[in-house]
Write a protein that holds these residues in place. Structure first.
Motif, PDB file in Angstrom:
ATOM      1  N   GLU A  38       0.828  -1.208   0.000  1.00 51.99           N
ATOM      2  CA  GLU A  38       0.000   0.000   0.000  1.00 51.99           C
ATOM      3  C   GLU A  38       0.864   1.260   0.000  1.00 51.99           C
ATOM      4  OE1 GLU A  38      -3.315   0.766  -0.314  1.00 51.99           O
ATOM      5  OE2 GLU A  38      -3.394  -1.325  -0.933  1.00 51.99           O
ATOM      6  N   ARG A  39       1.916   1.243   0.811  1.00 51.70           N
ATOM      7  CA  ARG A  39       2.828   2.393   0.854  1.00 51.70           C
ATOM      8  C   ARG A  39       3.453   2.620  -0.520  1.00 51.70           C
ATOM      9  NH1 ARG A  39       4.128   1.715   6.292  1.00 51.70           N
ATOM     10  NH2 ARG A  39       5.343  -0.116   5.794  1.00 51.70           N
ATOM     11  N   GLY A  40       3.832   1.512  -1.171  1.00 46.47           N
ATOM     12  CA  GLY A  40       4.417   1.612  -2.502  1.00 46.47           C
ATOM     13  C   GLY A  40       3.449   2.217  -3.505  1.00 46.47           C
ATOM     14  N   TRP A  41       2.189   1.767  -3.453  1.00 43.54           N
ATOM     15  CA  TRP A  41       1.177   2.327  -4.348  1.00 43.54           C
ATOM     16  C   TRP A  41       0.976   3.810  -4.068  1.00 43.54           C
ATOM     17  CZ3 TRP A  41      -0.399   0.728  -8.772  1.00 43.54           C
ATOM     18  CH2 TRP A  41      -0.429  -0.632  -9.056  1.00 43.54           C
ATOM     19  N   ASP A  42       0.944   4.190  -2.802  1.00 45.54           N
ATOM     20  CA  ASP A  42       0.772   5.604  -2.448  1.00 45.54           C
ATOM     21  C   ASP A  42       1.899   6.449  -3.032  1.00 45.54           C
ATOM     22  OD1 ASP A  42      -1.536   4.994  -1.062  1.00 45.54           O
ATOM     23  OD2 ASP A  42      -0.578   5.047   0.914  1.00 45.54           O
ATOM     24  N   GLU A  43       3.137   5.944  -2.917  1.00 43.81           N
ATOM     25  CA  GLU A  43       4.285   6.686  -3.441  1.00 43.81           C
ATOM     26  C   GLU A  43       4.224   6.794  -4.958  1.00 43.81           C
ATOM     27  OE1 GLU A  43       7.809   4.770  -1.967  1.00 43.81           O
ATOM     28  OE2 GLU A  43       7.260   5.156   0.130  1.00 43.81           O
ATOM     29  N   ARG A  44       3.900   5.672  -5.631  1.00 41.00           N
ATOM     30  CA  ARG A  44       3.815   5.703  -7.091  1.00 41.00           C
ATOM     31  C   ARG A  44       2.686   6.627  -7.554  1.00 41.00           C
ATOM     32  NH1 ARG A  44       5.290   0.458  -6.084  1.00 41.00           N
ATOM     33  NH2 ARG A  44       3.193  -0.402  -6.188  1.00 41.00           N
ATOM     34  N   PHE A  45       1.573   6.611  -6.848  1.00 36.99           N
ATOM     35  CA  PHE A  45       0.455   7.481  -7.217  1.00 36.99           C
ATOM     36  C   PHE A  45       0.854   8.946  -7.061  1.00 36.99           C
ATOM     37  CE2 PHE A  45      -3.488   9.769  -6.232  1.00 36.99           C
ATOM     38  CZ  PHE A  45      -4.191   9.502  -7.384  1.00 36.99           C
ATOM     39  N   ALA A  46       1.530   9.265  -5.974  1.00 35.24           N
ATOM     40  CA  ALA A  46       1.955  10.652  -5.753  1.00 35.24           C
ATOM     41  C   ALA A  46       2.890  11.103  -6.870  1.00 35.24           C
ATOM     42  CB  ALA A  46       2.639  10.782  -4.394  1.00 35.24           C
ATOM     43  N   LYS A  47       3.816  10.241  -7.274  1.00 32.22           N
ATOM     44  CA  LYS A  47       4.738  10.593  -8.359  1.00 32.22           C
ATOM     45  C   LYS A  47       3.992  10.745  -9.679  1.00 32.22           C
ATOM     46  CE  LYS A  47       8.764   8.429  -6.287  1.00 32.22           C
ATOM     47  NZ  LYS A  47       9.691   7.296  -6.325  1.00 32.22           N
ATOM     48  N   SER A  48       3.002   9.902  -9.911  1.00 33.56           N
ATOM     49  CA  SER A  48       2.266   9.976 -11.169  1.00 33.56           C
ATOM     50  C   SER A  48       1.471  11.271 -11.245  1.00 33.56           C
ATOM     51  CB  SER A  48       1.349   8.765 -11.349  1.00 33.56           C
ATOM     52  OG  SER A  48       0.247   8.820 -10.467  1.00 33.56           O
ATOM     53  N   GLN A  49       1.050  11.807 -10.108  1.00 29.56           N
ATOM     54  CA  GLN A  49       0.313  13.069 -10.107  1.00 29.56           C
ATOM     55  C   GLN A  49       1.194  14.197 -10.613  1.00 29.56           C
ATOM     56  OE1 GLN A  49      -3.146  13.282  -9.476  1.00 29.56           O
ATOM     57  NE2 GLN A  49      -2.639  11.148  -9.796  1.00 29.56           N
ATOM     58  N   ASP A  50       2.476  14.170 -10.253  1.00 33.15           N
ATOM     59  CA  ASP A  50       3.406  15.180 -10.750  1.00 33.15           C
ATOM     60  C   ASP A  50       3.519  15.085 -12.270  1.00 33.15           C
ATOM     61  OD1 ASP A  50       3.856  15.944  -8.134  1.00 33.15           O
ATOM     62  OD2 ASP A  50       5.740  14.838  -7.952  1.00 33.15           O
ATOM     63  N   LEU A  51       3.658  13.868 -12.770  1.00 35.88           N
ATOM     64  CA  LEU A  51       3.772  13.657 -14.213  1.00 35.88           C
ATOM     65  C   LEU A  51       2.484  14.079 -14.918  1.00 35.88           C
ATOM     66  CD1 LEU A  51       5.223  12.582 -16.702  1.00 35.88           C
ATOM     67  CD2 LEU A  51       4.398  10.296 -16.100  1.00 35.88           C
TER      68      LEU A  51
END
Length: 82
Positions: A38-51
């Motif tokens: 879940e933590r990994g998904w949260d981090e990837r989602f946050a990065k994807s928002q920047d992109l």
């Protein structure tokens, strides 16, 4: 110091505590793995928002350029690289 738990988590822990040690270990590892995922998904989602934000800004700029060309009576290029 262990932070306070809600009622459902407390019930789950009580039930887990009554299981044999091997099962407790298996459930504990499963829970920790799930939390890590879940933590990994949260981090990837946050990065994807920047992109996604950068891509949206680029699209808005391109739309503005096309509108300007059209308002000036020019034909906008057919591809973004032109």
């Amino acid at each position: 110091m262990v932070p306070a738990m809600n009622k459902i988590l407390k019930r789950a822990i009580v039930q887990l505590a009554s299981l044999p040690e091997e099962e407790q270990e298996a459930y504990g590892l499963q829970l920790l793995e799930e939390l890590e995922n879940e933590r990994g998904w949260d981090e990837r989602f946050a990065k994807s928002q920047d992109l996604l934000g950068a891509m949206a800004a680029q699209a808005r700029e391109e739309i503005a350029r096309h509108r300007k060309w059209i308002s000036e009576g020019k034909n906008p290029p057919q591809s973004p690289s032109e």
